[in-house]
Design an enzyme around this catalytic site. Structure first.
Site, short mmCIF file in Angstrom:
data_model
loop_
_atom_site.label_atom_id
_atom_site.label_comp_id
_atom_site.label_asym_id
_atom_site.label_seq_id
_atom_site.Cartn_x
_atom_site.Cartn_y
_atom_site.Cartn_z
N TYR A 113 0.87 -1.17 0.00
CA TYR A 113 0.00 0.00 0.00
C TYR A 113 0.91 1.23 0.00
O TYR A 113 2.03 1.18 -0.48
CB TYR A 113 -0.93 -0.10 1.22
CG TYR A 113 -2.02 0.93 1.31
CD1 TYR A 113 -2.83 1.23 0.21
CD2 TYR A 113 -2.28 1.61 2.51
CE1 TYR A 113 -3.84 2.17 0.31
CE2 TYR A 113 -3.29 2.54 2.62
CZ TYR A 113 -4.07 2.81 1.51
OH TYR A 113 -5.07 3.74 1.62
N ARG A 168 -6.34 11.82 -9.26
CA ARG A 168 -5.62 12.42 -8.13
C ARG A 168 -5.10 11.30 -7.24
O ARG A 168 -5.60 11.05 -6.15
CB ARG A 168 -6.55 13.35 -7.33
CG ARG A 168 -5.80 14.31 -6.41
CD ARG A 168 -6.71 14.86 -5.35
NE ARG A 168 -7.18 13.85 -4.43
CZ ARG A 168 -6.49 13.41 -3.37
NH1 ARG A 168 -5.28 13.88 -3.13
NH2 ARG A 168 -7.00 12.47 -2.58
N LYS A 186 -6.34 -0.94 -2.47
CA LYS A 186 -7.42 -0.81 -1.48
C LYS A 186 -8.10 -2.15 -1.24
O LYS A 186 -8.43 -2.51 -0.11
CB LYS A 186 -8.44 0.23 -1.96
CG LYS A 186 -7.92 1.65 -1.96
CD LYS A 186 -7.78 2.19 -0.54
CE LYS A 186 -7.26 3.62 -0.54
NZ LYS A 186 -7.19 4.20 0.80
N GLU A 257 -12.37 6.27 -5.08
CA GLU A 257 -10.97 6.42 -4.67
C GLU A 257 -10.20 7.31 -5.64
O GLU A 257 -10.18 7.08 -6.85
CB GLU A 257 -10.29 5.05 -4.59
CG GLU A 257 -8.89 5.09 -4.02
CD GLU A 257 -8.86 5.49 -2.56
OE1 GLU A 257 -7.87 6.12 -2.15
OE2 GLU A 257 -9.82 5.16 -1.83
N ASP A 258 -9.56 8.34 -5.10
CA ASP A 258 -8.62 9.19 -5.82
C ASP A 258 -9.21 9.84 -7.07
O ASP A 258 -8.58 9.88 -8.14
CB ASP A 258 -7.35 8.41 -6.17
CG ASP A 258 -6.47 8.22 -4.94
OD1 ASP A 258 -6.78 8.82 -3.90
OD2 ASP A 258 -5.50 7.46 -5.00
N ASP A 280 -13.19 7.41 0.21
CA ASP A 280 -12.15 7.25 1.22
C ASP A 280 -11.30 8.50 1.37
O ASP A 280 -10.87 8.83 2.47
CB ASP A 280 -11.26 6.05 0.86
CG ASP A 280 -10.26 5.74 1.97
OD1 ASP A 280 -10.67 5.73 3.14
OD2 ASP A 280 -9.08 5.52 1.66
N ASP A 281 -11.06 9.22 0.27
CA ASP A 281 -10.22 10.43 0.34
C ASP A 281 -10.88 11.49 1.21
O ASP A 281 -10.19 12.23 1.93
CB ASP A 281 -9.98 11.00 -1.06
CG ASP A 281 -9.39 9.97 -1.99
OD1 ASP A 281 -8.29 9.48 -1.69
OD2 ASP A 281 -10.03 9.63 -3.00
N THR A 316 -10.00 18.52 -1.63
CA THR A 316 -10.92 17.43 -1.31
C THR A 316 -10.65 16.85 0.07
O THR A 316 -11.55 16.73 0.91
CB THR A 316 -10.82 16.32 -2.36
OG1 THR A 316 -11.12 16.85 -3.64
CG2 THR A 316 -11.77 15.19 -2.05
N ALA A 317 -9.39 16.48 0.32
CA ALA A 317 -9.05 15.86 1.59
C ALA A 317 -9.16 16.86 2.74
O ALA A 317 -9.71 16.56 3.80
CB ALA A 317 -7.65 15.27 1.54
N ASN A 431 0.91 12.40 1.68
CA ASN A 431 1.77 11.29 1.30
C ASN A 431 1.81 11.21 -0.22
O ASN A 431 1.01 11.86 -0.89
CB ASN A 431 1.30 9.96 1.94
CG ASN A 431 -0.14 9.62 1.61
OD1 ASN A 431 -0.55 9.64 0.46
ND2 ASN A 431 -0.93 9.32 2.63
#
Length: 577
Positions: A113, A168, A186, A257-258, A280-281, A316-317, A431
């Site tokens: 991961y 992203r 994931k 995701e992303d 999840d983001d 977004t995050a 990250n």
């Protein structure tokens, strides 16, 4: 007992709980990753399944197999080589792969991961070996239905669909079709951390093109060779995908995701009341950060409603994090406006201020009033009001980074923060590692060891003035597997804010009495147990909110979670005539 049938080009597999029945024989069986036991096939299985003479004579225990694999793993040079080795193992013996990773989870999670998966995504087209998941092209929308049919799964076979459009990815940006690896990653963590059977999770990539010029000019690039399609065509493609998912797998959890900032929140808002869905983001990152915040509240002694929080990176995050913390404040009695006033959000244009150019709809709730900051340095300039100026003016208690700007938390900013609060909580969450806003060792030096630190990427312990400081990692893997397991265990129709808060509180509850130098978050060495606790809390929250399967009681959740979890143990394999 439910019987699930998988139809593959060569074999038919009937999954009856702990027994698989298959018409595969001989070498066909040894090349089927889900069925292959390698040298662990018993003498009886070898004779019944046509394997006599195709394996060395010794029958080896699964533990001995795991020990041998780990020995081979340790000989690999570098993290990328280790990741390639583990992927090859997954492709030939699925159960053994999961057994090895679970046994060495703390060591191997960063390999399968983040952060190592970022390299696998960047090198996808050059390192491609075998396809996993579903590849959907915006140029061929009529192929969506047939693509799902070609997987051979029935309506009862899939619990989770993980989908990305690759725009992203982590902190590395747009990697087009290579984004399938984040969906696969994931999926792997869902199984490793929470025990969701890997064959019940389906990774999907929506290939809508890429704006990455390096990929477009790469002759080996495997995706659509054009710029990203946007607007009505994009929305129509996503809508068709969602409709097929709903039809193919009713009740499935759809995990986004992303996706890029312009799409992530918009798509979640569009579909969250239509089906069971989760980003999840936004929500996973928000939940694990809320867990860190709650732990920081306990460790610092500053109540949640008195926190002053700066979020550096209002995309977004970042806004997802603000939303989760704000909702927790509201549950303690604050209004939405009062809670939002505890945040100062900074984007590429500086402090987010009402009426400023470039402000997005999702930022408006957190934007400061112009008259409040009229005299602040940088007001009206092209660069806007800086992080240092915001810290100097408000003396925050928490600083959270979601910017992917390496080194953004400068010595000047951190020292300024340390002047105003006894125990500054600082979270450089971006990250992979090279995108982190600060290094933990620097944060401890600049705050005389006072900082309570949580990072987004894994960092080694820090030695400071004779003491050892363990650095907690706000890894989404601490929450999203448990959220998924709890959701599917109680057959929830929606993922609600209360379920996400329950997940955060379950993680934070593991830190009971903070001592200097301890991590604010639990590590991953007991991730299976943590995910179980998160799943139970999520399931109970779903029942309380009346979105779980009818008739389930809170006391039923523990049993439902345990029944939904899979152990990485070889099944019995019987010949199917």
């Amino acid at each position: 007992m439910t019987v699930t049938t998988f139809i593959h080009p060569v074999v038919v597999v009937k999954n009856k709980g702990r027994i698989f029945e298959t018409d595969a024989r001989g070498r066909d069986l040894l090349t089927h990753a889900r069925l292959n036991k390698g040298t662990a096939f018993t003498e009886q299985e070898r004779r019944a399944l046509g394997l006599t003479g195709l394996l060395p004579p010794a029958v080896i225990s699964p533990q001995s197999q795991s020990d041998r694999v780990y020995e081979q793993y340790q000989r690999q040079q570098g993290d990328e080589a280790k990741q390639v080795y583990l992927t090859a193992l997954l492709n030939r013996n699925e159960t053994l792969f999961y057994r090895v990773v679970i046994e060495h989870l703390e060591e191997m999670l960063p390999i399968i991961y983040t952060p190592t998966i970022a390299k696998a995504i960047q090198h996808f087209s050059h390192e491609f070996r075998s396809p996993q998941g579903i590849y959907l092209s915006i140029n061929k929308p009529d192929d969506i239905e047939v693509s799902f049919r070609n997987c051979g799964f029935t309506k009862e076979d899939i619990d989770i669909v993980v989908v990305s459009d690759g725009e992203r990815i982590l902190g590395i940006g747009d990697w087009g079709v290579g984004g399938v690896n984040i969906a696969i990653g994931k999926k792997t963590v869902y199984s490793v951390a929470a025990g969701i059977p890997p064959w019940r999770i389906l990774p999907v990539i929506l290939d809508v093109g890429t704006n990455n010029k390096t990929l477009l000019e790469d002759p080996l690039y495997l995706g659509n060779r054009h710029e990203r399609v946007t607007g009505e065509a994009y929305d129509s493609f996503v809508e068709r995908f969602v409709a097929v998912v709903e039809q193919s797998y009713p009740g499935v959890l759809l995990h986004w995701e992303d996706f890029g900032g312009q799409n992530a929140r918009r798509l979640l808002e569009k579909y969250k009341d239509r089906l069971c869905t989760f980003n999840d983001d936004m929500q996973g990152t928000g939940a694990i950060t809320l867990a860190a915040v709650l732990a920081g509240v306990q460790a610092s002694g500053v109540p949640l409603l008195e926190q002053k929080i700066v979020i550096f990176g209002a995309g977004t995050a970042g806004i997802g994090i603000a939303d989760q913390i704000r909702q927790a404040m509201q549950r303690k009695g604050m209004s939405a406006t009062e809670a939002a006033a505890r945040f100062w959000c900074i984007d590429r244009y500086g402090l987010v201020v009402q009426g400023a150019e470039g402000i997005t709809d999702v930022q408006k709730l957190y934007a400061r009033q112009p008259d409040e900051v009229e005299s602040w340095e940088g007001r009206g300039s092209k660069e806007g009001i800086s992080l240092v100026e915001v810290i100097r003016r408000i003396q925050p208690t928490m600083l959270i980074g979601a910017s992917t700007v390496s080194g953004a938390f400068t010595e000047e900013a951190v020292r300024e923060m340390a002047k105003g609060t006894k125990t500054p909580v600082i979270m450089p969450l971006s990250n992979p590692t090279e995108k982190s806003e600060a290094k933990p060792a620097d944060l401890l030096n600049w705050t005389d060891g006072k900082a309570l630190i949580v990072t987004g990427s894994p960092f080694a312990d820090v030695e400071y003035k004779g003491g050892t400081y363990k650095i907690g990692q706000a890894n989404n893997a601490l929450v999203y597997p448990g959220i998924g397991l709890g959701t599917i265990a109680v057959k929830a129709s929606r993922v609600t804010d209360s379920m996400l808060t329950a997940a955060a509180e379950a993680v934070a509850s593991k830190i009971t009495h903070y001592k200097a130098g301890e991590s604010l978050l639990p590590g991953v060495h007991d991730l299976r147990l943590l995910s179980r606790d998160v799943a139970i809390a999520v399931g109970q929250a779903a029942i309380k909110e009346d979105v779980a399967s009818k008739g389930l009681m809170a006391d039923d959740v523990e049993r439902a979670v345990d029944e939904a979890a899979w152990q990485a143990e070889y099944p019995e394999i019987h010949p199917l005539d």
